[in-house]
Design an enzyme around this catalytic site. Structure first.
Site: not given
Length: 508
Positions: A109, A103-105
């Site tokens: 986050s 998530r969010d690379c």
């Protein structure tokens, strides 16, 4: 009613609180759940003065409850507590699920499940916990905007390339994860599911449409837009309509391709809103060429995050010299947008909702300078998700529409005993009309357990969530009048700040 200090002497005469009987009420279709155990209310409990007032102003609105813990059992328990509290309130909760791998690379986050199997088990646990309760789910913000090792619809390789992702399977893994999530959640008829649709300052309409179709939007209720972002109401509602139309053409017309869809980039010019009518006209022409007309009854709908778009997006000062202005990250002087509602007056928009919790930081923004200080603000921003009092002040002060003033006040006093506490609460009606059959909702801030009460109210507790109701001659609160009740509990005295009287926030 005696004050808290006096109540300590009469603990022995308290009556045990008894659970309320189950209700069969259906949630109102136009009322979103205000979570008294949400993060804004928790922030308010630790603040004073204007900062506390701002946090309470935000806390009294319906915003998303984010489920982010990777522990499937805890995530499921969190979701179950919220949907059950909403059912008892006869309202509909907004859950934001945020645990997809990469998530969010790995940015502000970062986190998420470590494998597809782990993620799917996490989703299954939450879907089971929601069960047949009514819920709206915003499924994985940024999950379609940021896909590891993705190539966009025009053949361009994208920037997200985490070192521990497999380039050969990362894209197919992402779509497998989302399609599984849609299927698991939609197995329960009362769950409405929306996929990430990015926003009007990001992907073109055809590109996001292609991704939504690969993520099985056909089985979902639609898509969400502007999550944690600031695109203006005009821009984001136009973008929303175009995606609905592009999806419609791409599914109802056998020869149509998403890549052919008009967007904010063509024939319109994204930076010039006076040209956006050109894209509207292109869709009208495309429908005419296909020999069909838009039919909202079968088209995919959106929910739009209006939590912080009341002043639109931010334009950095000229000549700032910052390598990356990060216009999405804690921009100054923004405002709250349209208040949360499921009654939009638009046949293609299911709700204006607050997915992001206004007042929570976007992260420790540095505008690409590598500094610990945000040069746009002159201070170090709080970490992502932490409360940012300065930003909350701006959002409230610059709100796009008036926030209704409270018509009640609550004064609470608590005495800590050995292993227990005694509280007295006074509720005053400061409005112009009586409040019949009054109901006060609030949350304890830990594992406290209410064990008894005395006079003025009947109290029920379900986990953190507490509801007090008038009894006897105290069932109605007339204008200018008050009711007082007390209770005893086991544990550390709570620091509750947010109280709702019949679903509306009171001043504290």
């Amino acid at each position: 009613m005696a004050p808290a200090a006096a109540l300590a002497t009469v603990v022995g005469s308290f009556l045990l609180a008894t659970p309320a009987s189950a209700t069969s009420h259906e949630p109102a279709p136009d009322r979103l759940f205000v979570n008294v155990a949400g993060t804004a209310g928790s922030a308010a409990a630790k603040l004073t003065g204007q900062a506390r007032s701002d946090a309470l102003t935000i806390a009294g609105q319906a915003y998303g409850t984010w489920i982010t813990t990777g522990d499937a059992s805890k995530a499921a328990a969190n979701a179950k507590a919220v949907v059950k509290a909403a059912r008892k309130d006869h309202s509909v909760p907004l859950l934001v699920l945020y645990n997809i791998p990469f998530r969010d690379c790995a940015q502000y986050s970062a986190g998420g499940a470590t494998s597809t199997a782990e993620y799917e088990a996490w989703i299954d646990a939450i879907a089971k916990a929601i069960g047949n309760e009514k819920a709206i789910v915003a499924l994985e913000p940024d999950s379609l905007g940021i896909i590891p090792f993705n190539t966009d619809i025009n053949g361009n390789a994208e920037w997200c390339k985490p070192s521990d992702a497999d380039p050969a399977t990362a894209v197919s893994d992402r779509y497998e994860q989302l399609t599984h999530a849609v299927k698991a959640l939609k197995a329960h008829k009362n769950t409405k599911v929306y996929l990430d649709g990015t926003h009007s300052g990001w992907l073109g309409v055809g590109d996001i449409t292609d991704r939504l179709m690969k993520a099985d939007v056909a089985e979902a209720d639609g898509f969400f837009l502007n999550a944690s972002n600031y695109e203006s109401q005009f821009r984001i509602t136009e973008y929303s309509r175009w995606i609905s139309q592009c999806l419609d053409l791409s599914t109802r017309v056998s020869w149509w391709q998403p890549a052919w869809c008009a967007s904010q980039y063509y024939p319109a010019t994204a930076s010039d809103e006076s040209t956006w009518h050109l894209t509207d006209e292109k869709y009208a022409a495309d429908y005419a060429s296909a020999g069909i007309a838009p039919d909202p009854s079968v088209m995919k709908k959106s929910i739009i995050d209006t939590s912080r778009n009341g002043q639109g997006s931010w334009t950095p000062p000229a000549g700032n010299g910052w390598p990356d202005p990060q216009v999405w990250c804690n921009p100054p002087d923004r405002g709250l947008g349209v208040l949360p509602t499921l009654s939009t007056g638009d046949s293609l928009i299911d709700g204006f909702v607050w997915i992001k919790v206004p007042g929570e930081s976007d992260g420790q923004c540095d505008r690409g300078t590598g500094s610990a200080v945000d040069p746009a603000r002159g201070v170090a921003d709080p970490a992502a998700g932490a409360w940012f009092a300065d930003m909350a002040r701006e959002l409230v002060a610059n709100a796009a529409q008036p926030i209704p003033a409270p018509t009640c006040t609550v004064k609470a006093s608590t005495t800590q005993l050995r292993g227990a506490f005694v509280s007295a609460i006074t509720v005053k009606n400061t409005g112009a009309t009586a409040v019949p059959a009054w109901r006060l909702q609030y949350a304890l801030d830990g594992t406290q357990r209410i064990t008894g009460l005395r006079g003025g109210a009947a109290i029920t507790q379900h986990g953190q969530y507490v509801t007090a109701r008038g009894v006897g001659r105290d069932t109605t609160i007339r204008p200018g009048h008050s009711v007082t009740f007390g209770y005893v509990g086991v544990g550390t005295a709570p620091t509750t700040a947010l109280y709702l009287l019949d679903g509306k926030a009171c001043a504290a």
